[in-house]
Design a protein around this motif. Structure first.
Motif, PDB file in Angstrom:
ATOM      1  N   LYS A 290      12.519   2.639  65.573  1.00  0.00           N
ATOM      2  CA  LYS A 290      13.271   2.422  66.808  1.00  0.00           C
ATOM      3  C   LYS A 290      14.014   1.087  66.774  1.00  0.00           C
ATOM      4  CE  LYS A 290      12.428   2.643  71.837  1.00  0.00           C
ATOM      5  NZ  LYS A 290      12.516   1.282  72.376  1.00  0.00           N
ATOM      6  N   VAL A 291      15.186   1.074  67.398  1.00  0.00           N
ATOM      7  CA  VAL A 291      15.940  -0.165  67.575  1.00  0.00           C
ATOM      8  C   VAL A 291      16.491  -0.194  69.001  1.00  0.00           C
ATOM      9  CG1 VAL A 291      17.732  -1.695  66.711  1.00  0.00           C
ATOM     10  CG2 VAL A 291      16.673  -0.043  65.155  1.00  0.00           C
ATOM     11  N   ASP A 292      16.235  -1.283  69.712  1.00  0.00           N
ATOM     12  CA  ASP A 292      16.786  -1.503  71.046  1.00  0.00           C
ATOM     13  C   ASP A 292      17.890  -2.547  70.963  1.00  0.00           C
ATOM     14  OD1 ASP A 292      14.932   0.213  72.390  1.00  0.00           O
ATOM     15  OD2 ASP A 292      13.414  -1.360  72.241  1.00  0.00           O
ATOM     16  N   PHE A 293      19.018  -2.274  71.609  1.00  0.00           N
ATOM     17  CA  PHE A 293      20.141  -3.204  71.601  1.00  0.00           C
ATOM     18  C   PHE A 293      20.463  -3.642  73.029  1.00  0.00           C
ATOM     19  CE2 PHE A 293      20.839  -0.540  67.856  1.00  0.00           C
ATOM     20  CZ  PHE A 293      21.155  -1.469  66.869  1.00  0.00           C
ATOM     21  N   ALA A 294      20.588  -4.951  73.232  1.00  0.00           N
ATOM     22  CA  ALA A 294      21.149  -5.502  74.466  1.00  0.00           C
ATOM     23  C   ALA A 294      22.618  -5.793  74.201  1.00  0.00           C
ATOM     24  CB  ALA A 294      20.419  -6.783  74.861  1.00  0.00           C
ATOM     25  N   LEU A 295      23.507  -5.244  75.039  1.00  0.00           N
ATOM     26  CA  LEU A 295      24.948  -5.298  74.783  1.00  0.00           C
ATOM     27  C   LEU A 295      25.669  -6.044  75.897  1.00  0.00           C
ATOM     28  CD1 LEU A 295      25.415  -1.525  73.822  1.00  0.00           C
ATOM     29  CD2 LEU A 295      24.898  -3.433  72.282  1.00  0.00           C
ATOM     30  N   ASP A 296      26.786  -6.666  75.550  1.00  0.00           N
ATOM     31  CA  ASP A 296      27.562  -7.384  76.566  1.00  0.00           C
ATOM     32  C   ASP A 296      28.485  -6.462  77.352  1.00  0.00           C
ATOM     33  OD1 ASP A 296      29.708  -6.845  74.897  1.00  0.00           O
ATOM     34  OD2 ASP A 296      30.140  -8.939  74.426  1.00  0.00           O
ATOM     35  N   GLY A 297      28.436  -5.183  77.045  1.00  0.00           N
ATOM     36  CA  GLY A 297      29.212  -4.180  77.765  1.00  0.00           C
ATOM     37  C   GLY A 297      28.897  -2.803  77.205  1.00  0.00           C
ATOM     38  N   PRO A 298      29.485  -1.758  77.746  1.00  0.00           N
ATOM     39  CA  PRO A 298      29.218  -0.411  77.245  1.00  0.00           C
ATOM     40  C   PRO A 298      29.568  -0.249  75.767  1.00  0.00           C
ATOM     41  CG  PRO A 298      30.408  -0.348  79.334  1.00  0.00           C
ATOM     42  CD  PRO A 298      30.435  -1.775  78.863  1.00  0.00           C
ATOM     43  N   TYR A 338      20.667  10.432  60.894  1.00  0.00           N
ATOM     44  CA  TYR A 338      20.770  10.987  62.244  1.00  0.00           C
ATOM     45  C   TYR A 338      20.201   9.954  63.208  1.00  0.00           C
ATOM     46  CZ  TYR A 338      19.230  13.909  66.207  1.00  0.00           C
ATOM     47  OH  TYR A 338      18.989  14.432  67.445  1.00  0.00           O
ATOM     48  N   VAL A 339      21.034   9.493  64.136  1.00  0.00           N
ATOM     49  CA  VAL A 339      20.616   8.507  65.122  1.00  0.00           C
ATOM     50  C   VAL A 339      20.540   9.187  66.492  1.00  0.00           C
ATOM     51  CG1 VAL A 339      21.153   6.344  66.305  1.00  0.00           C
ATOM     52  CG2 VAL A 339      21.673   6.597  63.859  1.00  0.00           C
ATOM     53  N   LEU A 340      19.362   9.180  67.080  1.00  0.00           N
ATOM     54  CA  LEU A 340      19.208   9.621  68.456  1.00  0.00           C
ATOM     55  C   LEU A 340      19.386   8.386  69.330  1.00  0.00           C
ATOM     56  CD1 LEU A 340      18.531  11.661  70.630  1.00  0.00           C
ATOM     57  CD2 LEU A 340      16.112  11.275  70.182  1.00  0.00           C
ATOM     58  N   ALA A 341      20.463   8.357  70.105  1.00  0.00           N
ATOM     59  CA  ALA A 341      20.782   7.184  70.911  1.00  0.00           C
ATOM     60  C   ALA A 341      20.758   7.551  72.390  1.00  0.00           C
ATOM     61  CB  ALA A 341      22.157   6.646  70.536  1.00  0.00           C
ATOM     62  N   VAL A 342      20.222   6.650  73.191  1.00  0.00           N
ATOM     63  CA  VAL A 342      20.197   6.831  74.640  1.00  0.00           C
ATOM     64  C   VAL A 342      20.795   5.584  75.280  1.00  0.00           C
ATOM     65  CG1 VAL A 342      18.781   7.205  76.691  1.00  0.00           C
ATOM     66  CG2 VAL A 342      18.179   8.337  74.536  1.00  0.00           C
ATOM     67  N   GLN A 343      21.784   5.800  76.131  1.00  0.00           N
ATOM     68  CA  GLN A 343      22.432   4.700  76.848  1.00  0.00           C
ATOM     69  C   GLN A 343      22.225   4.935  78.359  1.00  0.00           C
ATOM     70  OE1 GLN A 343      26.472   4.737  75.330  1.00  0.00           O
ATOM     71  NE2 GLN A 343      26.789   6.882  75.836  1.00  0.00           N
ATOM     72  N   PRO A 344      21.005   4.655  78.847  1.00  0.00           N
ATOM     73  CA  PRO A 344      20.692   4.984  80.246  1.00  0.00           C
ATOM     74  C   PRO A 344      21.543   4.229  81.244  1.00  0.00           C
ATOM     75  CG  PRO A 344      18.983   3.597  79.290  1.00  0.00           C
ATOM     76  CD  PRO A 344      19.881   4.013  78.162  1.00  0.00           C
ATOM     77  N   GLN A 356      26.812  -5.376  81.775  1.00  0.00           N
ATOM     78  CA  GLN A 356      26.199  -5.298  80.455  1.00  0.00           C
ATOM     79  C   GLN A 356      25.491  -3.951  80.289  1.00  0.00           C
ATOM     80  OE1 GLN A 356      24.048  -9.104  80.619  1.00  0.00           O
ATOM     81  NE2 GLN A 356      25.727 -10.060  79.501  1.00  0.00           N
ATOM     82  N   ALA A 357      24.870  -3.716  79.142  1.00  0.00           N
ATOM     83  CA  ALA A 357      24.333  -2.387  78.867  1.00  0.00           C
ATOM     84  C   ALA A 357      23.155  -2.464  77.905  1.00  0.00           C
ATOM     85  CB  ALA A 357      25.421  -1.481  78.280  1.00  0.00           C
ATOM     86  N   VAL A 358      22.352  -1.389  77.906  1.00  0.00           N
ATOM     87  CA  VAL A 358      21.272  -1.251  76.938  1.00  0.00           C
ATOM     88  C   VAL A 358      21.531   0.001  76.096  1.00  0.00           C
ATOM     89  CG1 VAL A 358      19.559  -2.399  78.379  1.00  0.00           C
ATOM     90  CG2 VAL A 358      19.798   0.079  78.532  1.00  0.00           C
ATOM     91  N   LEU A 359      21.091  -0.036  74.862  1.00  0.00           N
ATOM     92  CA  LEU A 359      21.138   1.131  73.983  1.00  0.00           C
ATOM     93  C   LEU A 359      19.797   1.258  73.293  1.00  0.00           C
ATOM     94  CD1 LEU A 359      23.060   3.394  72.859  1.00  0.00           C
ATOM     95  CD2 LEU A 359      23.273   1.966  70.830  1.00  0.00           C
ATOM     96  N   TRP A 360      19.142   2.377  73.526  1.00  0.00           N
ATOM     97  CA  TRP A 360      17.846   2.736  72.931  1.00  0.00           C
ATOM     98  C   TRP A 360      18.166   3.660  71.774  1.00  0.00           C
ATOM     99  CZ3 TRP A 360      15.716   7.412  71.916  1.00  0.00           C
ATOM    100  CH2 TRP A 360      14.345   7.619  71.996  1.00  0.00           C
ATOM    101  N   SER A 361      17.561   3.476  70.623  1.00  0.00           N
ATOM    102  CA  SER A 361      17.888   4.349  69.495  1.00  0.00           C
ATOM    103  C   SER A 361      16.724   4.473  68.535  1.00  0.00           C
ATOM    104  CB  SER A 361      19.110   3.806  68.733  1.00  0.00           C
ATOM    105  OG  SER A 361      18.788   2.607  68.044  1.00  0.00           O
ATOM    106  N   TYR A 362      16.707   5.590  67.800  1.00  0.00           N
ATOM    107  CA  TYR A 362      15.785   5.668  66.666  1.00  0.00           C
ATOM    108  C   TYR A 362      16.341   6.593  65.596  1.00  0.00           C
ATOM    109  CZ  TYR A 362      13.395  10.105  68.211  1.00  0.00           C
ATOM    110  OH  TYR A 362      13.062  11.392  68.567  1.00  0.00           O
ATOM    111  N   ILE A 363      15.835   6.411  64.388  1.00  0.00           N
ATOM    112  CA  ILE A 363      16.123   7.316  63.280  1.00  0.00           C
ATOM    113  C   ILE A 363      14.801   7.855  62.767  1.00  0.00           C
ATOM    114  CG2 ILE A 363      18.188   6.013  62.642  1.00  0.00           C
ATOM    115  CD1 ILE A 363      16.642   4.985  60.180  1.00  0.00           C
ATOM    116  N   LEU A 376      21.141   0.028  59.536  1.00  0.00           N
ATOM    117  CA  LEU A 376      21.517   1.432  59.365  1.00  0.00           C
ATOM    118  C   LEU A 376      22.069   2.004  60.664  1.00  0.00           C
ATOM    119  CD1 LEU A 376      18.711   3.047  57.173  1.00  0.00           C
ATOM    120  CD2 LEU A 376      21.147   2.930  56.628  1.00  0.00           C
ATOM    121  N   VAL A 377      21.380   1.745  61.765  1.00  0.00           N
ATOM    122  CA  VAL A 377      21.831   2.259  63.061  1.00  0.00           C
ATOM    123  C   VAL A 377      23.168   1.627  63.446  1.00  0.00           C
ATOM    124  CG1 VAL A 377      21.311   2.337  65.530  1.00  0.00           C
ATOM    125  CG2 VAL A 377      19.501   2.780  63.865  1.00  0.00           C
ATOM    126  N   THR A 378      23.304   0.331  63.248  1.00  0.00           N
ATOM    127  CA  THR A 378      24.551  -0.356  63.607  1.00  0.00           C
ATOM    128  C   THR A 378      25.736   0.221  62.842  1.00  0.00           C
ATOM    129  OG1 THR A 378      23.335  -2.392  64.101  1.00  0.00           O
ATOM    130  CG2 THR A 378      25.696  -2.600  63.688  1.00  0.00           C
TER     131      THR A 378
END
Length: 483
Positions: A290-298, A338-344, A356-363, A376-378
């Motif tokens: 799993k990788v969690d990303f904190a983003l400065d926007g969508p 294959y990246v399963l990504a969730v941008q709630p 700002q935004a969050v992105l939840w992801s895993y491979i 890899l996810v990036t």
């Protein structure tokens, strides 16, 4: 008053606890973590104001679950049911989209629209029969045999090379492949087809919903009901050996519900050797990194519709999806996973600071992998969202090897509670019409390692509680418990 001790406060453990408390038991839940929820926990991490789901993030099975529906989960929690269930970006800025509306989805698929309708519309129309068939032990007569047979035939079609003749456009083939890949199994395969078809049907039925504020809302709501009926939860209680646990007297009707890995049952001093051998034969499968990303926007997706979808399958063509999943089955990881990504945060403004935004992801990765999947996810997301890398403020990687520390039931990082194979659909974890019952008096299994398997539905916990109540000559129905 008879006692019930539940080990594990995930959705299944809490479902069992709520059912037993409402049936009159004095219930205590023991949780190894410092917070309740198991696979439905939410926390602030990476940076202040960014809210993450620790494990499960979107819950296709929740709104269709007979247990959670009887519990009234939709009325107790503010649910977000997106207009787009999931999206699949393609090259050159194109995308395939599974709208909640099946007709809108089919219309957008053009030449594959008729095939998409034929594949899924019969299952969507009989979703209650499909949920009944897939949500219980398979060694029984289904309540809707027509739907069960139809589902089986579609599974045989999509789980074999015949699938290539059904959806022939790049968009249609990729859209279905992305949802089949949720199973973390070789593709094509019967298990992948079974999981994917069920998830796709949910996408057009009740939808791929998630609670505003995070998955923790599910756990907190169940705990509140448990406490209202006299039960409670003790956190920081990691039970490693049942021989050291004073859980009560089974001759007096006391119960022990194991809502984690069945391996804990192996520590019971009275376990018969035959049952022990059966549990030891149960196999765990590939894992998730799993990788969690904190983003400065969508996320700057090249396709606008992808930016509106909370769930995104970042995987490319059908061939690329198959290569990624089959690489994991061979013990490796594809360069284009294959990246399963969730941008709630596209629909939930409680997840990140304003703007700002969050992105939840895993491979998917081999069991026990120590791979940090961040790069890899990036790279994979950058292919469909140029400039994504520049949006990242902070990230957090959780390799498969660390997942068991977050949730002891995720053996080797397996988030499904056991390898998702057709054999283990019947032997989960043992071959029985009532696999929740153990041969040890008063002891029951109540986790995703029992039917119906993975998914936030609470059904494994309900089946375990129902079995225990039946054995105590106190049969109960959902209607009686939640009247």
């Amino acid at each position: 008053m008879a006692r019930a001790t539940v080990i594990g406060s995930g959705p299944n453990g809490l479902a069992a606890a709520v059912a037993l408390a409402r049936a009159g038991y004095a219930v205590e839940v023991l949780e190894s973590a410092e917070s309740v929820g198991g696979g439905v926990r939410t926390e602030q991490a990476t940076l202040p104001g960014f809210v993450w789901d620790v494990c499960s993030a979107v819950h296709p099975a929740a709104l269709a679950s007979p247990f959670l529906r009887a519990f009234g989960i939709r009325d107790r929690i503010d649910w977000i049911v997106p207009e787009i269930s999931y999206a699949h970006p393609l090259y050159d800025g194109r995308a395939a989209v599974a709208w909640h509306d099946i007709e809108r989805t089919a219309d957008a698929l053009g030449a594959d629209g008729r095939a998409w309708r034929a594949l899924l519309r019969p299952l969507v129309r009989r979703i209650d029969g499909l949920v009944d068939f897939t949500g219980d032990a398979l060694l029984r007569v289904p309540s809707d045999p027509v739907t069960a047979v139809r589902f089986g035939l579609r599974m045989l079609e999509q789980g074999t090379p015949l699938a290539r003749s059904v959806l022939r456009t790049e968009a249609g083939a990729a859209l279905l492949s992305g949802v089949l890949a949720h199973a973390n199994a070789p593709l094509p395969s019967l298990s992948g087809a079974a999981a994917g078809l069920l998830l796709a049907a949910h996408g057009h039925a009740a939808g791929w919903g998630y609670p505003r504020g995070g998955a923790q809302r599910i756990a907190d709501t169940l705990v509140a009901d448990l406490e209202a009926h006299g039960g409670g939860v003790r956190t920081g209680e990691h039970v490693r050996d049942l021989a050291t646990l004073d859980w009560g007297d089974p001759t007096q009707g006391d119960l022990l519900m194991l809502a984690g890995s069945p391996r804990l049952a192996l520590t019971h001093p009275g376990i018969p050797s035959r049952y022990s051998r059966a549990l030891r034969a149960y196999r765990y499968g590939p894992a998730a990194a799993k990788v969690d990303f904190a983003l400065d926007g969508p996320v700057p997706w090249a396709n606008e519709l992808v930016g509106r979808a909370p769930t995104v399958h970042v995987a490319g063509t059908r061939a690329e999806v198959l290569e990624s999943e089959n690489a994991v089955a061979r013990g490796t990881v594809s360069d284009r996973p294959y990246v399963l990504a969730v941008q709630p945060s596209v629909l939930d403004d409680t997840r990140a600071p304003a703007g700002q935004a969050v992105l939840w992801s895993y491979i998917h990765v081999p069991a026990g992998s120590q791979l940090d999947a961040t790069e890899l996810v990036t790279r994979q997301i950058e292919r469909y969202a140029p400039g994504f890398r520049d949006r990242v403020l902070a990230s957090r990687a959780v390799p498969a090897s660390a997942r068991e520390m977050l949730n002891p039931s995720e053996i080797g990082g397996d988030v499904f509670g056991g390898a998702f194979t057709i054999r283990q659909a019947f032997r989960r974890p043992v071959l029985s019409p009532t696999p929740w019952r153990t041969p040890m008096p008063g002891v029951y299994l109540a986790s995703a390692s029992t039917p119906p398997g993975p998914g936030v539905s609470g059904m494994a916990g309900w089946h375990a509680a129902r079995t225990a109540l039946h054995d105590a000559d106190a049969p109960a129905s959902l209607e009686e418990l939640f009247a």
